[in-house]
Design a protein around this motif. Structure first.
Motif, mmCIF file in Angstrom:
data_model
loop_
_atom_site.group_PDB
_atom_site.id
_atom_site.type_symbol
_atom_site.label_atom_id
_atom_site.label_comp_id
_atom_site.label_asym_id
_atom_site.label_seq_id
_atom_site.Cartn_x
_atom_site.Cartn_y
_atom_site.Cartn_z
ATOM 1 N N GLU A 1 25.094 40.373 39.395
ATOM 2 C CA GLU A 1 24.843 40.609 40.405
ATOM 3 C C GLU A 1 24.790 40.866 42.172
ATOM 4 N N ALA A 2 25.198 39.710 42.103
ATOM 5 C CA ALA A 2 25.728 39.890 42.994
ATOM 6 C C ALA A 2 27.197 40.978 43.973
ATOM 7 N N THR A 3 27.758 41.549 42.479
ATOM 8 C CA THR A 3 29.054 41.886 42.931
ATOM 9 C C THR A 3 28.183 43.488 43.387
ATOM 10 N N ALA A 4 27.129 44.119 42.361
ATOM 11 C CA ALA A 4 25.875 45.216 42.148
ATOM 12 C C ALA A 4 25.224 45.381 43.682
ATOM 13 N N THR A 5 25.439 44.205 44.549
ATOM 14 C CA THR A 5 24.529 44.350 45.718
ATOM 15 C C THR A 5 25.768 44.154 46.707
ATOM 16 N N ILE A 6 27.079 42.949 47.135
ATOM 17 C CA ILE A 6 27.859 43.614 47.302
ATOM 18 C C ILE A 6 28.927 45.204 47.936
ATOM 19 N N ALA A 7 28.731 45.491 46.723
ATOM 20 C CA ALA A 7 29.288 47.328 45.806
ATOM 21 C C ALA A 7 28.238 48.274 47.011
ATOM 22 N N PHE B 1 33.059 43.088 31.958
ATOM 23 C CA PHE B 1 32.681 44.420 31.922
ATOM 24 C C PHE B 1 31.406 45.473 32.707
ATOM 25 N N ALA B 2 30.489 44.541 32.482
ATOM 26 C CA ALA B 2 29.325 44.891 33.911
ATOM 27 C C ALA B 2 29.453 45.107 35.250
ATOM 28 N N GLY B 3 30.530 43.604 35.525
ATOM 29 C CA GLY B 3 31.015 44.030 36.930
ATOM 30 C C GLY B 3 31.306 44.407 36.911
ATOM 31 N N SER C 1 36.219 46.131 41.661
ATOM 32 C CA SER C 1 37.720 46.538 41.982
ATOM 33 C C SER C 1 38.455 46.117 40.879
ATOM 34 N N GLY C 2 38.137 44.863 39.415
ATOM 35 C CA GLY C 2 39.041 44.351 38.689
ATOM 36 C C GLY C 2 38.472 43.254 38.227
ATOM 37 N N PHE C 3 39.400 41.936 37.429
ATOM 38 C CA PHE C 3 39.242 41.031 37.003
ATOM 39 C C PHE C 3 40.581 40.461 36.991
ATOM 40 N N LEU C 4 40.136 39.141 37.321
ATOM 41 C CA LEU C 4 41.524 38.083 36.766
ATOM 42 C C LEU C 4 40.995 36.894 36.313
ATOM 43 N N LEU C 5 42.004 36.325 35.220
ATOM 44 C CA LEU C 5 41.493 35.559 34.232
ATOM 45 C C LEU C 5 41.661 33.759 34.830
ATOM 46 N N LYS C 6 40.745 33.110 35.337
ATOM 47 C CA LYS C 6 40.365 32.721 35.637
ATOM 48 C C LYS C 6 41.876 31.394 35.717
ATOM 49 N N ASP C 7 42.087 31.276 34.519
ATOM 50 C CA ASP C 7 43.885 30.373 34.826
ATOM 51 C C ASP C 7 44.987 31.332 35.255
#
Length: 238
Positions: free
Chosen positions: A80-86, A107-109, A115-121
């Motif tokens: 939700e935060a991503t959608a608002t910021i974008a 994926f919904a993000g 602009s993409g995703f990163l793994l936390k590790d």
């Protein structure tokens, strides 16, 4: 309960320093990311948010170049935060943070404008490179990784059902036959070099086609192009 810390608030840098906002409900993870980024030239952590609502507020106040966004947070989640910021601050690029194995909705993000995703590790060097890449206006998710995530989770996400038969999506009609072919290959996970080999053209020509189709479809990067290709049914998860 909201927990935020800000550093170096301002309206924007006069130099090329990349300003980063960290959004994660785990203080230890934020500390780890900050330690990595504070040691890099040209990168400044300007704030930390422990939930999505705080991330949105701080993105508006600080106007960071990049927001490192966790998916699962209390209250307003990272999607939700991503959608608002974008939507409200498109100059602030969002990188989704995910454990991948459990965050099926990452994926919904991407669909929300990340602009993409990163793994936390992810390795520190890869984290730094990803931030620099996104700040430069590109995407950090390789087509293959995006494709794999769509294959695993795309069919189960809200709003990703195949389009009703009866004709191609009107957006795709903006493309030439060659651009449509290039979009299909991008969505299938091929790099520019691999597409060039497949089509017997130069890599520069492929880059031109990719740039043209992004412009015609009003997309920011290859990630959004891959998402659109799946959403329109041009490419289906295997």
């Amino acid at each position: 309960m909201t927990e935020t810390t800000t550093v170096g608030a301002g309206t924007g840098p006069a130099t090329a320093t990349i300003r980063v906002l960290l959004a994660d409900d785990q203080a230890l993870l934020r500390m780890g990311f900050r330690m990595v980024l504070d040691g890099e030239d040209g990168i400044e952590v300007v704030g930390e948010a422990a939930d999505g609502a705080s991330a949105v507020q701080m993105a508006a106040a600080l106007r960071p170049d990049v927001v490192l966004m966790d998916v699962r947070m209390p209250g307003m989640n990272g999607l939700e935060a991503t959608a608002t910021i974008a939507a409200e601050h498109p100059d602030s690029r969002v990188l989704i943070l995910t454990t991948f194995d459990v965050d099926e909705y990452a994926f919904a993000g991407l669909r929300a404008g990340a602009s993409g995703f990163l793994l936390k590790d992810t390795r520190p060097a890869d984290l730094v490179q990803a931030i620099r890449t996104v700040a430069a206006g590109d995407a950090v998710v390789s087509p293959r990784i995006t494709r794999r995530m769509l294959e695993l989770f795309g069919p189960h996400l809200p709003g990703t059902d195949a389009p009703t038969p009866g004709g191609p999506d009107p957006r795709l009609e903006r493309l030439t036959a060659r651009e449509l072919e290039v979009l299909t290959l991008v969505a299938e996970g091929l790099s520019n070099a691999e597409i060039a080999g497949r089509l017997f053209v130069s890599e520069t020509t492929v880059k031109t086609h990719v740039g043209n189709l992004l412009g015609k479809l009003e997309l920011r990067d290859r990630v959004q192009a891959v998402v659109l290709a799946y959403e329109t049914g041009l490419v289906r998860p295997s």
